[in-house]
Design a protein around this motif. Structure first.
Motif, PDB file in Angstrom:
ATOM      1  N   VAL A   6       0.855  -1.172   0.000  1.00 61.02           N
ATOM      2  CA  VAL A   6       0.000   0.000   0.000  1.00 61.02           C
ATOM      3  C   VAL A   6       0.894   1.225   0.000  1.00 61.02           C
ATOM      4  CG1 VAL A   6      -1.722   1.311   1.295  1.00 61.02           C
ATOM      5  CG2 VAL A   6      -1.832  -1.177   1.232  1.00 61.02           C
ATOM      6  N   SER A   7       0.607   2.120  -0.892  1.00 56.95           N
ATOM      7  CA  SER A   7       1.365   3.354  -0.978  1.00 56.95           C
ATOM      8  C   SER A   7       0.384   4.509  -1.034  1.00 56.95           C
ATOM      9  CB  SER A   7       2.247   3.341  -2.233  1.00 56.95           C
ATOM     10  OG  SER A   7       2.938   4.558  -2.347  1.00 56.95           O
ATOM     11  N   GLN A   8       0.553   5.456  -0.137  1.00 57.52           N
ATOM     12  CA  GLN A   8      -0.338   6.601  -0.106  1.00 57.52           C
ATOM     13  C   GLN A   8       0.475   7.865  -0.331  1.00 57.52           C
ATOM     14  OE1 GLN A   8      -2.262   6.403   3.711  1.00 57.52           O
ATOM     15  NE2 GLN A   8      -3.689   4.823   3.034  1.00 57.52           N
ATOM     16  N   HIS A   9      -0.037   8.736  -1.157  1.00 56.34           N
ATOM     17  CA  HIS A   9       0.613  10.007  -1.449  1.00 56.34           C
ATOM     18  C   HIS A   9      -0.443  11.098  -1.396  1.00 56.34           C
ATOM     19  CE1 HIS A   9       4.122   7.776  -2.865  1.00 56.34           C
ATOM     20  NE2 HIS A   9       3.251   6.970  -3.465  1.00 56.34           N
ATOM     21  N   ALA A  10      -0.060  12.244  -0.882  1.00 53.79           N
ATOM     22  CA  ALA A  10      -1.002  13.355  -0.823  1.00 53.79           C
ATOM     23  C   ALA A  10      -0.236  14.666  -0.887  1.00 53.79           C
ATOM     24  CB  ALA A  10      -1.811  13.284   0.458  1.00 53.79           C
ATOM     25  N   THR A  11      -0.912  15.670  -1.363  1.00 58.21           N
ATOM     26  CA  THR A  11      -0.350  17.014  -1.413  1.00 58.21           C
ATOM     27  C   THR A  11      -1.408  17.967  -0.890  1.00 58.21           C
ATOM     28  OG1 THR A  11       0.913  16.414  -3.376  1.00 58.21           O
ATOM     29  CG2 THR A  11       0.659  18.759  -2.915  1.00 58.21           C
ATOM     30  N   ALA A  12      -0.995  18.847  -0.027  1.00 56.89           N
ATOM     31  CA  ALA A  12      -1.923  19.824   0.527  1.00 56.89           C
ATOM     32  C   ALA A  12      -1.343  21.218   0.326  1.00 56.89           C
ATOM     33  CB  ALA A  12      -2.143  19.557   2.007  1.00 56.89           C
ATOM     34  N   SER A  13      -2.238  22.165   0.220  1.00 60.43           N
ATOM     35  CA  SER A  13      -1.782  23.553   0.124  1.00 60.43           C
ATOM     36  C   SER A  13      -2.761  24.433   0.887  1.00 60.43           C
ATOM     37  CB  SER A  13      -1.683  23.983  -1.342  1.00 60.43           C
ATOM     38  OG  SER A  13      -2.957  23.935  -1.941  1.00 60.43           O
ATOM     39  N   GLY A  14      -2.296  25.583   1.238  1.00 59.81           N
ATOM     40  CA  GLY A  14      -3.161  26.514   1.967  1.00 59.81           C
ATOM     41  C   GLY A  14      -3.554  25.949   3.317  1.00 59.81           C
ATOM     42  N   ASP A  15      -4.818  26.058   3.637  1.00 62.34           N
ATOM     43  CA  ASP A  15      -5.328  25.594   4.920  1.00 62.34           C
ATOM     44  C   ASP A  15      -5.927  24.195   4.850  1.00 62.34           C
ATOM     45  OD1 ASP A  15      -4.660  27.945   6.223  1.00 62.34           O
ATOM     46  OD2 ASP A  15      -6.569  28.912   5.725  1.00 62.34           O
ATOM     47  N   SER A  16      -5.643  23.462   3.796  1.00 61.40           N
ATOM     48  CA  SER A  16      -6.243  22.133   3.628  1.00 61.40           C
ATOM     49  C   SER A  16      -5.634  21.123   4.591  1.00 61.40           C
ATOM     50  CB  SER A  16      -6.067  21.663   2.181  1.00 61.40           C
ATOM     51  OG  SER A  16      -4.699  21.588   1.866  1.00 61.40           O
ATOM     52  N   ARG A  17      -6.362  20.043   4.788  1.00 63.07           N
ATOM     53  CA  ARG A  17      -5.915  18.940   5.653  1.00 63.07           C
ATOM     54  C   ARG A  17      -6.007  17.650   4.873  1.00 63.07           C
ATOM     55  NH1 ARG A  17      -9.142  20.237  11.212  1.00 63.07           N
ATOM     56  NH2 ARG A  17      -8.199  22.272  11.542  1.00 63.07           N
ATOM     57  N   ILE A  18      -5.129  16.737   5.209  1.00 68.82           N
ATOM     58  CA  ILE A  18      -5.144  15.420   4.573  1.00 68.82           C
ATOM     59  C   ILE A  18      -5.199  14.379   5.673  1.00 68.82           C
ATOM     60  CG2 ILE A  18      -3.834  13.775   3.194  1.00 68.82           C
ATOM     61  CD1 ILE A  18      -2.577  16.209   1.799  1.00 68.82           C
ATOM     62  N   TYR A  19      -6.099  13.443   5.519  1.00 71.34           N
ATOM     63  CA  TYR A  19      -6.202  12.326   6.446  1.00 71.34           C
ATOM     64  C   TYR A  19      -6.046  11.047   5.638  1.00 71.34           C
ATOM     65  CZ  TYR A  19      -8.377  15.900   9.368  1.00 71.34           C
ATOM     66  OH  TYR A  19      -8.646  17.030  10.081  1.00 71.34           O
ATOM     67  N   GLN A  20      -5.087  10.211   6.002  1.00 72.84           N
ATOM     68  CA  GLN A  20      -4.892   8.946   5.309  1.00 72.84           C
ATOM     69  C   GLN A  20      -4.760   7.841   6.348  1.00 72.84           C
ATOM     70  OE1 GLN A  20      -1.328  10.055   3.035  1.00 72.84           O
ATOM     71  NE2 GLN A  20      -2.567   9.779   1.198  1.00 72.84           N
TER      72      GLN A  20
END
Length: 131
Positions: free
Chosen positions: A107-121
């Motif tokens: 399993v490989s997870q990738h994410a990119t966030a910018s500004g005030d965003s949030r990432i939940y993985q």
């Protein structure tokens, strides 16, 4: 904690508990006890008794499968940490128990966030409490 050992212990415990209710149980039990006998001979009989007890618990409460697998995951992980030479033997045992099973996919997870965003993985359960 070595993630590879944790994953191996998790896969082994799930296989073990799943096979408790099948015709392959005797072969599975013998293989696990033999693994312990080579790694920690003084604990092998206790492990054999615990395997039998776990099987009885599972028969009495099939909904307890995840709970019982978690207990065995801890035991197996401690075995692998204490006796690293048992890793190859455990893998061979798992291959023999489920020869047609494909290896678990990576399993490989990738994410990119910018500004005030949030990432939940998460690879499994994810619980978020936001104020």
């Amino acid at each position: 904690m070595d993630p590879e050992l944790t994953t191996l212990a998790q896969n082994a415990s799930l296989t073990l508990v799943t096979l408790m209710a099948t015709d392959a149980w005797e072969h599975t039990r013998d293989g696990v006890v033999a693994l312990w006998r080579r790694a920690w001979p003084e604990r092998a009989e206790a492990v054999a008794a615990e395997l039998d007890s776990t099987r009885e618990d599972l028969a009495g409460d099939p909904a307890a499968e995840d709970e019982l697998a978690a207990e065995w995951q801890g035991r197996i992980r401690r075995l692998l940490v204490g006796r690293p030479e048992a890793v190859a033997e455990l893998r061979s045992l798992l291959d023999a128990l489920a020869p047609d099973a494909a290896p678990a996919p990576a399993v490989s997870q990738h994410a990119t966030a910018s500004g005030d965003s949030r990432i939940y993985q998460a690879g499994r359960d994810l619980h978020i409490s936001e104020p």
